[in-house]
Design an enzyme around this catalytic site. Structure first.
Site, short mmCIF file in Angstrom:
data_model
loop_
_atom_site.label_atom_id
_atom_site.label_comp_id
_atom_site.label_asym_id
_atom_site.label_seq_id
_atom_site.Cartn_x
_atom_site.Cartn_y
_atom_site.Cartn_z
N ASP A 510 1.29 -1.15 -0.94
CA ASP A 510 2.53 -1.31 -1.69
C ASP A 510 3.71 -1.16 -0.72
OD1 ASP A 510 4.88 0.04 -3.37
OD2 ASP A 510 3.61 -1.11 -4.74
N ILE A 511 4.78 -1.97 -0.90
CA ILE A 511 5.98 -1.86 -0.07
C ILE A 511 6.79 -0.65 -0.54
CG2 ILE A 511 8.10 -2.99 0.69
CD1 ILE A 511 6.71 -5.67 0.25
N GLU A 553 5.18 -5.93 -5.84
CA GLU A 553 5.19 -5.74 -4.39
C GLU A 553 3.88 -5.16 -3.89
OE1 GLU A 553 6.94 -1.89 -6.10
OE2 GLU A 553 6.79 -4.02 -6.61
#
Length: 636
Positions: A510-511, A553
């Site tokens: 995940d960003i 994301e």
């Protein structure tokens, strides 16, 4: 003449007669008034007789011999006959006043008789020529009516009209008879090129058909150089004509019969006369060669359709094979097999990689090289076909500086190359080649071109299907596989792992702080960050791995034949690359967090495996972000 006026009163005779003579000559040659032709022809021997009497030179009477010979060939037959009969009367004073009356009378009678015979012979030749010209004019006229447009000797319309009226052999007979008559030749023959590149006599106007090709000689030179040629003094110089016949000949004219750049054979006329043919005759012969080329082309096509059904079966079978599959490898294999069956020579097909502009050798037959290799064709002869978007037919490549193919296949002397196009975009290229010069005839070329056109459509369909499949399987923003395909592939990999007992790991990433990126820089900037992170992920994946956009994301990575320890190394490598990247859309550092679970060590159920990777990811975010966490560490 009897009163010897030219001798006794020359001014009284020569001034008026000379004035009349030159006036008639002016009207005949300068004004080109044909009405004075006969007067000029008659007055010339009268004027010559006056000169002979004035000078008293008996030898001047012999000048009448070349004059009457030329007149016999140039003037009308009836004019020559009349002048020949009047000739003794013009010179009556000579054998009435001379002591040698009998000899002079015999001399002029022989000249008159010879002139009449020559005139009759020339008249017969002219009549034959007129018949031939009327025959050609009728053919041209009928062809014009049949095609609705103008027709000339060089147009296919004449040949098409003849095709509807006569068989091929009859067509050749009509044309060759017209050639012989119009060029005043003793014989006209057409020698056709066979499959071994030798000339064989196809048709001749010789009644006994005893014209035999001996190989080599003048006609072979004409064929080899695709030229036209006139040769004289054949008997004295013992020139090898390349054929023999019952009657000897001293002159010949020959032209190469061409269909495009392919030499079909040689059209030749011969005569026992010395210097029987000139440049104008050679041009006429070239026009007839154009008609014969169309006749032979059509005749070969008819024979091909009637006799060589195997060729049509090949075309039909391979066409069905091409249209029956949407697998690119099977499709290319079928195309190459069809080309090889038609040409009888090695064949290959290259498919273009649009991203790299390289060409992958998908299938080959008779070629010793590794398939599925990519080549740069820009420095090869094949590039000419690609750049021009047209077929390339080369009958002799020996003098070309460029490499013919991107790999070594030994000697290549002739080549057929066809680009596969869709809306001017090059999809690939098909090629067949031979170590022989002029290896491919027009029918092989046309057959392969048909297959190539079908191949273009089929490959475009395969590409379209591939694009549709990609659209159904990939995420439009990132280019990674979508969530649905991820779920399907994870099921497949779990089953494969159960069979092979090899480990499988799942990474969810995940960003970090992605919401703040969207809030501070806008959603377009956020999309740009997603794309750049996706590119980094794709660049670090192996061919057997799978990367997908899991949602928002978040990304999912399936690593085959990899345990948790190996997956941690890959995850850390990926994290460090993202951390060090300067993203173009934002002026801040971007980092990612990663969670890792292993099958079957951590779980033997798919959803549980996903949940545990998600829990490891959550743990990484809760513990400072920008790190990689194994599920084994979470459960401690």
């Amino acid at each position: 003449m009897y009163l010897k006026i030219p001798l006794k009163r020359p001014y009284f005779w020569f001034i008026p007669s000379g004035s009349v003579f030159f006036a008639i000559a002016y009207c005949t040659f300068i004004l080109e008034d044909e009405r004075f032709n006969f007067e000029f022809a008659l007055f010339s021997p009268i004027f010559l007789a006056g000169l002979a009497q004035y000078y008293g030179q008996q030898w001047m009477h012999f000048l009448i011999i070349p004059y009457m010979t030329v007149l016999a060939f140039k003037a009308r037959t009836r004019h020559v006959i009349i002048i020949s009969l009047l000739l003794p009367l013009i010179n009556v004073h000579e054998y009435l006043l001379s002591r040698e009356k009998f000899q002079i009378l015999i001399f002029y009678c022989l000249i008159s008789l010879s002139s009449v015979l020559i005139a009759l012979l020339v008249g017969r030749l002219r009549s034959d020529r007129a018949v031939a010209e009327r025959s050609l004019e009728n053919i041209t006229s009928d062809a014009r009516e049949a095609t609705g447009g103008p027709a000339t000797l060089k147009e296919e319309s004449i040949s098409h009209f003849l095709a509807s009226q006569l068989q091929v052999e009859d067509e050749l007979r009509v044309v060759l008879d017209a050639v012989r008559s119009s060029l005043y030749a003793d014989g006209a023959s057409f020698f056709e090129r066979d499959q071994s590149d030798q000339l064989k006599m196809r048709y001749s106007t010789e009644m006994d058909r005893t014209v035999i090709s001996t190989g080599g000689g003048i006609i072979s030179t004409v064929l080899r150089n695709k030229a036209s040629l006139i040769v004289d003094d054949i008997k004295a110089k013992r020139v090898d004509a390349g054929y023999i016949k019952k009657d000897e000949f001293d002159s010949l004219a020959a032209v190469c019969v061409l269909e495009g750049s392919y030499a079909l054979g040689v059209l030749v006329v011969d005569s026992d006369r010395y210097k029987a043919f000139n440049k104008a005759d050679l041009e006429s012969l070239g026009a007839f060669a154009g008609i014969i080329a169309n006749i032979v082309k059509r005749g070969r096509l008819y024979q091909h359709i009637k006799v060589d059904l195997e060729g049509l079966k090949i075309l039909q079978e391979e066409s069905l094979n091409i249209l029956s599959t949407l697998n690119i490898n099977d499709l290319c294999g079928n195309i190459v097999n069809g080309i090889h069956r038609i040409s009888g020579e090695p064949a290959a097909i290259f498919v273009r990689n649009a991203a790299s502009d390289l060409y992958r050798l998908v299938s080959a037959k008779g070629v010793r090289t590794a398939e599925h290799r990519e080549f740069d064709l820009s420095e090869t002869v094949l590039s000419l076909s690609i750049e021009n978007r047209q077929k390339l037919v080369l009958s002799d490549t020996t003098s070309m500086r460029k490499q013919v193919l991107p790999f070594n296949v030994g000697k290549v002397s002739s080549i057929l190359c066809f680009p596969m196009l869709h809306e001017d975009e090059v999809l690939g290229i098909t090629v067949t080649f031979s170590e022989r010069k002029d290896a491919f005839d027009i029918y092989q070329t046309e057959g392969i071109e048909i297959l190539n056109n079908m191949a273009s459509l089929s490959i475009d369909n395969v590409n379209l299907l591939h694009r549709i499949d990609e659209m159904a399987l990939t995420d439009g923003l990132t280019g990674l596989f979508n969530h649905r395909h991820f779920q399907e592939r994870l099921d497949e990999e779990i089953k494969r792992t159960d069979r092979s007992n090899e480990p499988l790991t799942l990474i969810l990433t995940d960003i970090d702080h992605f919401k703040s990126v969207n809030d501070n820089y806008g959603h377009p900037a956020g999309d740009a960050v997603l794309r750049e992170v996706s590119e980094i992920i794709k660049s670090r994946m192996r061919e057997t791995d799978l990367a997908a956009r899991y949602g928002g994301e978040e990304f999912a990575l399936i690593l085959t034949n990899t345990d948790a320890k190996g997956a941690l190394k890959i995850a850390e490598d990926l994290r460090r690359v993202v951390e060090s990247r300067d993203f173009s859309a934002v002026d801040r550092q971007i980092t990612i967090s990663l969670g890792i679970s292993e099958y079957p060590a951590d779980s033997r159920a798919k959803q549980d495996l996903i949940d545990k990777a998600d829990q490891a990811l959550y743990f990484a975010k809760e513990n400072g972000r920008n790190n990689s966490v194994l599920w084994k560490e979470v459960k401690k």
